[in-house]
Write a protein that holds these residues in place. Structure first.
Motif, PDB file in Angstrom:
ATOM      1  N   CYS A   1       8.201  12.386  82.845  1.00 40.44           N
ATOM      2  CA  CYS A   1       8.668  12.902  81.562  1.00 40.44           C
ATOM      3  C   CYS A   1       8.365  14.398  81.510  1.00 40.44           C
ATOM      4  O   CYS A   1       7.221  14.809  81.725  1.00 40.44           O
ATOM      5  N   PRO A   2       9.340  15.248  81.229  1.00 44.86           N
ATOM      6  CA  PRO A   2       9.094  16.688  81.200  1.00 44.86           C
ATOM      7  C   PRO A   2       8.218  17.127  80.038  1.00 44.86           C
ATOM      8  O   PRO A   2       7.684  18.236  80.051  1.00 44.86           O
TER       9      PRO A   2
ATOM     10  N   LYS B   1      15.444   2.499  74.530  1.00 48.12           N
ATOM     11  CA  LYS B   1      16.172   3.031  73.371  1.00 48.12           C
ATOM     12  C   LYS B   1      16.272   4.547  73.415  1.00 48.12           C
ATOM     13  O   LYS B   1      16.195   5.228  72.383  1.00 48.12           O
ATOM     14  N   GLY B   2      16.426   5.062  74.637  1.00 51.79           N
ATOM     15  CA  GLY B   2      16.636   6.493  74.794  1.00 51.79           C
ATOM     16  C   GLY B   2      15.420   7.347  74.504  1.00 51.79           C
ATOM     17  O   GLY B   2      15.557   8.537  74.186  1.00 51.79           O
TER      18      GLY B   2
ATOM     19  N   SER C   1       7.505   9.325  73.103  1.00 50.75           N
ATOM     20  CA  SER C   1       8.665   9.110  72.225  1.00 50.75           C
ATOM     21  C   SER C   1       9.666  10.264  72.243  1.00 50.75           C
ATOM     22  O   SER C   1      10.493  10.399  71.349  1.00 50.75           O
ATOM     23  N   ARG C   2       9.593  11.101  73.282  1.00 49.46           N
ATOM     24  CA  ARG C   2      10.571  12.187  73.407  1.00 49.46           C
ATOM     25  C   ARG C   2      11.942  11.600  73.701  1.00 49.46           C
ATOM     26  O   ARG C   2      12.075  10.673  74.482  1.00 49.46           O
ATOM     27  N   ARG C   3      12.968  12.164  73.064  1.00 45.29           N
ATOM     28  CA  ARG C   3      14.316  11.685  73.291  1.00 45.29           C
ATOM     29  C   ARG C   3      14.747  11.958  74.734  1.00 45.29           C
ATOM     30  O   ARG C   3      14.501  13.031  75.277  1.00 45.29           O
ATOM     31  N   ILE C   4      15.357  10.975  75.363  1.00 47.06           N
ATOM     32  CA  ILE C   4      15.903  11.126  76.706  1.00 47.06           C
ATOM     33  C   ILE C   4      17.376  11.477  76.571  1.00 47.06           C
ATOM     34  O   ILE C   4      18.104  10.823  75.832  1.00 47.06           O
TER      35      ILE C   4
END
Length: 235
Positions: free
Chosen positions: A36-37, A58-59, A65-68
């Protein structure tokens, strides 16, 4: 055969995402492992399943909980569909390999330009060389057509760039790559198709967003799509 290549496309599409993320940032595509960046969490095997992991999570990163980005499943699906399509055409193995290499280079370069507005030399120049080598060993167009594709199509776009200053040298090298794989006339047809699609799409985009004509719009994705169409209809 089709489902096998669909699966191969999904797996390679996941790798293409790594290339699309890391190459513009000057990072190695091998080390470190996928992570994860934002939080640096190293992704486990189940988090790396193409498309499925994105849907299960869920992306979002399960740790921070960072958005992908939606880019990941989209690139994976495009790669899978493209690989399945070429596998369904009953091509000889040399032609199939050439088509898949060409398609992969177009997908990666187009996605990088769309996201970062650049076409890295590390993609375009080696891609051009690969196209020439495949022509030299008889897997694609004749070597004379490949070399003319690089010089004529790339030269034409260079003249356009110098006159209009509306594109960059990355686009010129990308067109050279395209010409190396499909020859001069299909490459010129690809430029025409890309210009038409770019003009129409760009006008619609600027109208909707109410931006001025000087707003930069990446041309690479249109060149990639134009090359795919051109290679099918003009080759």
């Amino acid at each position: 055969m089709i489902w096998l290549f669909f699966a191969i496309g999904l797996v390679l599409g996941s790798f293409f995402n790594v290339v699309i993320w890391r190459i513009p940032r000057g990072e190695s595509i091998v080390f470190p492992a996928s992570h994860c960046p934002d939080c640096g969490h190293t992704l486990s095997a189940w988090e790396l399943i193409p498309v499925v992991s994105y849907l299960i999570q869920k992306g979002k990163c399960i740790h921070c909980s960072r958005r992908i980005s939606w880019q990941y499943p989209v690139v994976e699906l495009i790669a899978a569909i493209g690989f399945a399509y070429y596998a369904s055409r009953g091509l000889t193995w040399p032609t199939l390999v050439t088509k898949l290499v060409f398609f992969s280079l177009l997908l990666v370069a187009g996605a990088i330009d769309l996201k970062h507005r650049k076409l890295p030399n590390v993609i375009t120049i080696p891609g051009m060389v690969i196209g020439i080598v495949l022509a030299l060993i008889g897997w694609s167009v004749p070597i004379s057509a490949s070399l003319l594709g690089v010089t004529i199509s790339g030269g034409l776009l260079m003249v356009i760039v110098l006159i209009t200053k509306g594109m960059g040298m990355g686009d010129v090298k990308f067109v050279g790559l395209i010409g190396a794989f499909i020859g001069p006339w299909p490459a010129l047809g690809s430029i025409f198709i890309a210009s038409l699609m770019g003009a129409v799409s760009g006008s619609i985009y600027l109208f909707i967003t109410k931006q001025g004509r000087k707003t930069p719009i990446p041309f690479g994705p249109f060149l990639a799509l134009g090359a795919l169409i051109g290679s099918e209809f003009f080759l």
